[in-house]
Write a protein that holds these residues in place. Structure first.
Motif, PDB file in Angstrom:
ATOM      1  N   LEU A 109       0.919  -3.735  -8.425  1.00  0.00           N
ATOM      2  CA  LEU A 109       2.355  -3.508  -8.279  1.00  0.00           C
ATOM      3  C   LEU A 109       2.924  -3.971  -6.941  1.00  0.00           C
ATOM      4  O   LEU A 109       4.139  -3.915  -6.754  1.00  0.00           O
ATOM      5  CB  LEU A 109       2.674  -2.016  -8.468  1.00  0.00           C
ATOM      6  N   THR A 110       2.078  -4.396  -6.013  1.00  0.00           N
ATOM      7  CA  THR A 110       2.584  -4.791  -4.700  1.00  0.00           C
ATOM      8  C   THR A 110       2.340  -6.274  -4.441  1.00  0.00           C
ATOM      9  O   THR A 110       1.476  -6.898  -5.056  1.00  0.00           O
ATOM     10  CB  THR A 110       1.933  -3.971  -3.575  1.00  0.00           C
ATOM     11  N   ILE A 111       3.116  -6.804  -3.508  1.00  0.00           N
ATOM     12  CA  ILE A 111       2.933  -8.175  -3.038  1.00  0.00           C
ATOM     13  C   ILE A 111       2.692  -8.131  -1.533  1.00  0.00           C
ATOM     14  O   ILE A 111       3.103  -7.195  -0.844  1.00  0.00           O
ATOM     15  CB  ILE A 111       4.154  -9.055  -3.363  1.00  0.00           C
ATOM     16  N   SER A 112       2.017  -9.145  -0.999  1.00  0.00           N
ATOM     17  CA  SER A 112       1.738  -9.224   0.436  1.00  0.00           C
ATOM     18  C   SER A 112       2.803 -10.077   1.112  1.00  0.00           C
ATOM     19  O   SER A 112       3.070 -11.205   0.690  1.00  0.00           O
ATOM     20  CB  SER A 112       0.360  -9.840   0.671  1.00  0.00           C
ATOM     21  N   VAL A 113       3.404  -9.526   2.175  1.00  0.00           N
ATOM     22  CA  VAL A 113       4.505 -10.205   2.866  1.00  0.00           C
ATOM     23  C   VAL A 113       4.262 -10.194   4.371  1.00  0.00           C
ATOM     24  O   VAL A 113       3.343  -9.541   4.862  1.00  0.00           O
ATOM     25  CB  VAL A 113       5.853  -9.533   2.531  1.00  0.00           C
ATOM     26  N   ASP A 114       5.101 -10.922   5.100  1.00  0.00           N
ATOM     27  CA  ASP A 114       4.847 -11.142   6.525  1.00  0.00           C
ATOM     28  C   ASP A 114       5.451 -10.095   7.445  1.00  0.00           C
ATOM     29  O   ASP A 114       5.148 -10.067   8.636  1.00  0.00           O
ATOM     30  CB  ASP A 114       5.353 -12.528   6.938  1.00  0.00           C
ATOM     31  N   ARG A 115       6.297  -9.231   6.929  1.00  0.00           N
ATOM     32  CA  ARG A 115       6.955  -8.215   7.772  1.00  0.00           C
ATOM     33  C   ARG A 115       7.525  -7.115   6.899  1.00  0.00           C
ATOM     34  O   ARG A 115       7.576  -7.247   5.680  1.00  0.00           O
ATOM     35  CB  ARG A 115       8.067  -8.863   8.591  1.00  0.00           C
ATOM     36  N   LYS A 116       7.995  -6.043   7.548  1.00  0.00           N
ATOM     37  CA  LYS A 116       8.649  -4.959   6.824  1.00  0.00           C
ATOM     38  C   LYS A 116      10.145  -5.014   7.076  1.00  0.00           C
ATOM     39  O   LYS A 116      10.595  -5.001   8.226  1.00  0.00           O
ATOM     40  CB  LYS A 116       8.094  -3.597   7.260  1.00  0.00           C
ATOM     41  N   LEU A 117      10.911  -5.087   6.008  1.00  0.00           N
ATOM     42  CA  LEU A 117      12.369  -5.107   6.082  1.00  0.00           C
ATOM     43  C   LEU A 117      12.933  -4.100   5.096  1.00  0.00           C
ATOM     44  O   LEU A 117      12.350  -3.874   4.031  1.00  0.00           O
ATOM     45  CB  LEU A 117      12.912  -6.508   5.735  1.00  0.00           C
ATOM     46  N   GLU A 118      14.042  -3.513   5.458  1.00  0.00           N
ATOM     47  CA  GLU A 118      14.715  -2.596   4.542  1.00  0.00           C
ATOM     48  C   GLU A 118      15.566  -3.409   3.575  1.00  0.00           C
ATOM     49  O   GLU A 118      16.604  -3.953   3.940  1.00  0.00           O
ATOM     50  CB  GLU A 118      15.574  -1.589   5.325  1.00  0.00           C
ATOM     51  N   LEU A 119      15.088  -3.533   2.343  1.00  0.00           N
ATOM     52  CA  LEU A 119      15.767  -4.324   1.326  1.00  0.00           C
ATOM     53  C   LEU A 119      15.948  -3.496   0.059  1.00  0.00           C
ATOM     54  O   LEU A 119      15.058  -2.718  -0.320  1.00  0.00           O
ATOM     55  CB  LEU A 119      14.941  -5.574   0.984  1.00  0.00           C
ATOM     56  N   LYS A 120      17.071  -3.683  -0.578  1.00  0.00           N
ATOM     57  CA  LYS A 120      17.334  -2.976  -1.825  1.00  0.00           C
ATOM     58  C   LYS A 120      16.313  -3.378  -2.881  1.00  0.00           C
ATOM     59  O   LYS A 120      15.992  -4.553  -3.039  1.00  0.00           O
ATOM     60  CB  LYS A 120      18.751  -3.301  -2.311  1.00  0.00           C
ATOM     61  N   ASN A 121      15.768  -2.395  -3.570  1.00  0.00           N
ATOM     62  CA  ASN A 121      14.811  -2.569  -4.659  1.00  0.00           C
ATOM     63  C   ASN A 121      13.425  -3.025  -4.193  1.00  0.00           C
ATOM     64  O   ASN A 121      12.598  -3.419  -5.018  1.00  0.00           O
ATOM     65  CB  ASN A 121      15.338  -3.564  -5.707  1.00  0.00           C
ATOM     66  N   TYR A 122      13.171  -2.955  -2.880  1.00  0.00           N
ATOM     67  CA  TYR A 122      11.842  -3.245  -2.356  1.00  0.00           C
ATOM     68  C   TYR A 122      11.273  -1.971  -1.734  1.00  0.00           C
ATOM     69  O   TYR A 122      11.798  -1.440  -0.766  1.00  0.00           O
ATOM     70  CB  TYR A 122      11.895  -4.356  -1.306  1.00  0.00           C
ATOM     71  N   GLY A 123      10.188  -1.469  -2.279  1.00  0.00           N
ATOM     72  CA  GLY A 123       9.561  -0.268  -1.763  1.00  0.00           C
ATOM     73  C   GLY A 123       8.868   0.494  -2.894  1.00  0.00           C
ATOM     74  O   GLY A 123       9.152   0.242  -4.071  1.00  0.00           O
ATOM     75  N   PRO A 124       7.903   1.359  -2.509  1.00  0.00           N
ATOM     76  CA  PRO A 124       7.476   1.731  -1.164  1.00  0.00           C
ATOM     77  C   PRO A 124       6.659   0.637  -0.469  1.00  0.00           C
ATOM     78  O   PRO A 124       6.210  -0.311  -1.096  1.00  0.00           O
ATOM     79  CB  PRO A 124       6.613   2.971  -1.421  1.00  0.00           C
ATOM     80  N   TRP A 125       6.495   0.841   0.859  1.00  0.00           N
ATOM     81  CA  TRP A 125       5.774  -0.098   1.702  1.00  0.00           C
ATOM     82  C   TRP A 125       4.443   0.505   2.143  1.00  0.00           C
ATOM     83  O   TRP A 125       4.314   1.718   2.304  1.00  0.00           O
ATOM     84  CB  TRP A 125       6.585  -0.410   2.964  1.00  0.00           C
ATOM     85  N   THR A 126       3.450  -0.365   2.377  1.00  0.00           N
ATOM     86  CA  THR A 126       2.190   0.055   2.984  1.00  0.00           C
ATOM     87  C   THR A 126       1.775  -0.996   4.010  1.00  0.00           C
ATOM     88  O   THR A 126       2.191  -2.156   3.932  1.00  0.00           O
ATOM     89  CB  THR A 126       1.061   0.199   1.954  1.00  0.00           C
ATOM     90  N   THR A 127       0.967  -0.582   4.987  1.00  0.00           N
ATOM     91  CA  THR A 127       0.433  -1.502   5.989  1.00  0.00           C
ATOM     92  C   THR A 127      -1.051  -1.242   6.146  1.00  0.00           C
ATOM     93  O   THR A 127      -1.471  -0.103   6.347  1.00  0.00           O
ATOM     94  CB  THR A 127       1.132  -1.302   7.348  1.00  0.00           C
ATOM     95  N   LYS A 128      -1.872  -2.302   6.033  1.00  0.00           N
ATOM     96  CA  LYS A 128      -3.317  -2.173   6.173  1.00  0.00           C
ATOM     97  C   LYS A 128      -3.829  -3.376   6.958  1.00  0.00           C
ATOM     98  O   LYS A 128      -3.658  -4.520   6.537  1.00  0.00           O
ATOM     99  CB  LYS A 128      -3.983  -2.128   4.794  1.00  0.00           C
ATOM    100  N   GLN A 129      -4.438  -3.100   8.101  1.00  0.00           N
ATOM    101  CA  GLN A 129      -4.992  -4.159   8.963  1.00  0.00           C
ATOM    102  C   GLN A 129      -3.952  -5.250   9.222  1.00  0.00           C
ATOM    103  O   GLN A 129      -4.209  -6.446   9.072  1.00  0.00           O
ATOM    104  CB  GLN A 129      -6.252  -4.754   8.325  1.00  0.00           C
ATOM    105  N   ASN A 130      -2.766  -4.813   9.654  1.00  0.00           N
ATOM    106  CA  ASN A 130      -1.652  -5.703   9.987  1.00  0.00           C
ATOM    107  C   ASN A 130      -1.152  -6.529   8.793  1.00  0.00           C
ATOM    108  O   ASN A 130      -0.489  -7.547   8.971  1.00  0.00           O
ATOM    109  CB  ASN A 130      -2.038  -6.653  11.135  1.00  0.00           C
ATOM    110  N   GLN A 131      -1.477  -6.073   7.590  1.00  0.00           N
ATOM    111  CA  GLN A 131      -1.005  -6.735   6.376  1.00  0.00           C
ATOM    112  C   GLN A 131       0.044  -5.844   5.717  1.00  0.00           C
ATOM    113  O   GLN A 131      -0.229  -4.691   5.398  1.00  0.00           O
ATOM    114  CB  GLN A 131      -2.160  -6.962   5.408  1.00  0.00           C
ATOM    115  N   PHE A 132       1.256  -6.386   5.537  1.00  0.00           N
ATOM    116  CA  PHE A 132       2.337  -5.622   4.922  1.00  0.00           C
ATOM    117  C   PHE A 132       2.341  -5.848   3.412  1.00  0.00           C
ATOM    118  O   PHE A 132       2.207  -6.989   2.949  1.00  0.00           O
ATOM    119  CB  PHE A 132       3.691  -6.046   5.498  1.00  0.00           C
ATOM    120  N   ALA A 133       2.495  -4.774   2.670  1.00  0.00           N
ATOM    121  CA  ALA A 133       2.583  -4.859   1.211  1.00  0.00           C
ATOM    122  C   ALA A 133       3.748  -4.005   0.736  1.00  0.00           C
ATOM    123  O   ALA A 133       4.041  -2.946   1.308  1.00  0.00           O
ATOM    124  CB  ALA A 133       1.290  -4.381   0.564  1.00  0.00           C
ATOM    125  N   VAL A 134       4.408  -4.475  -0.318  1.00  0.00           N
ATOM    126  CA  VAL A 134       5.578  -3.773  -0.830  1.00  0.00           C
ATOM    127  C   VAL A 134       5.655  -3.964  -2.337  1.00  0.00           C
ATOM    128  O   VAL A 134       5.216  -4.990  -2.868  1.00  0.00           O
ATOM    129  CB  VAL A 134       6.880  -4.297  -0.156  1.00  0.00           C
TER     130      VAL A 134
END
Length: 237
Positions: A109-134
């Motif tokens: 259910l998640t994708i790997s992205v380069d940063r965390k941003l507050e975006l509509k319809n994106y979330g929840p967020w997780t961070t593991k070993q400097n890897q952002f997933a949403v």
């Protein structure tokens, strides 16, 4: 041998399709040799008694890309999905011969992205070993696909995927909501040198190894969707 259109229909309806003989033994051996010689102290490498994994695999091994994306695989991608898809995530999994690693039913259910941003319809967020997933809008997940390259013969005895056929058509489908009186579990045995195509929303799991044989897989996710407002795929290739 099934045609590309038949495999496309199978993927659309069942959520997965197995295709044999995509690689030669020589190509598989070259991939395994590169992995064996790699520096395992890097942050993207994870090792335990039950699992050895390499995140951002294609970035760690750019020299393997011509082997992985050989003529056969490129033909499958272009004929089944088109030419506008690109790599967005890659992982190498090694389930050792003595592994007791069990993965319960889940959807990707998640994708790997380069940063965390507050975006509509994106979330929840997780961070593991400097890897952002949403978790993105479901339309992105419905459009994406995954290819799993099998470096070993894999069946129910060494962690072959178990899937719920057609579950990718039901949106977000929680494992606790599975109605086993209706759903059908399928074990996706894949020969060495073969691949499995799958949809991220397909419910899948992996059992423990019981036959003392390895199960090594390269997992590559693809999309043709650009993300909004400065958000980028972490491994766009």
């Amino acid at each position: 041998m099934q045609t590309f259109s038949e495999k496309q229909i199978e993927l659309t309806n069942r959520g997965f399709a197995v295709i044999d003989n995509i690689y030669t033994d020589d190509e598989i051996n070259k991939i395994l040799e590169a992995i064996q010689q790699a520096d395992r102290s890097k942050e993207t490498f994870r090792q335990s008694a039950d699992l050895f994994a390499i995140r951002q695999f294609l970035k760690e091994f750019p020299e393997l890309q011509p082997i992985i994306f050989n003529e056969k695989l490129n033909r499958i991608i272009h004929n089944i999905f088109g030419k506008d898809y690109f790599v967005v995530k890659s992982i190498y999994f090694d389930k050792p011969a003595t592994s007791n690693w069990y993965v319960a039913y889940h959807q990707d259910l998640t994708i790997s992205v380069d940063r965390k941003l507050e975006l509509k319809n994106y979330g929840p967020w997780t961070t593991k070993q400097n890897q952002f997933a949403v978790q993105p809008p479901i339309s992105i997940l419905e459009n994406n696909f995954t290819i799993r390259i099998h470096l070993d013969q894999t069946d129910e005895n060494n962690g072959a995927l178990r899937v719920i056929e057609g579950s990718h058509l039901k949106g977000v489908y929680r494992p606790e909501e599975i109605d086993w009186s209706v759903e059908k579990e399928t074990i996706c045995a894949v020969n060495k040198c073969g691949i499995i195509l799958m949809k991220p929303l397909l419910l899948h799991s992996s059992a423990r190894t019981t036959n003392q044989k390895k199960r090594r897989v390269i997992h590559i996710e693809f999309s043709n969707t650009e993300l909004p407002d400065g958000l980028n795929w972490s491994e766009k290739n």
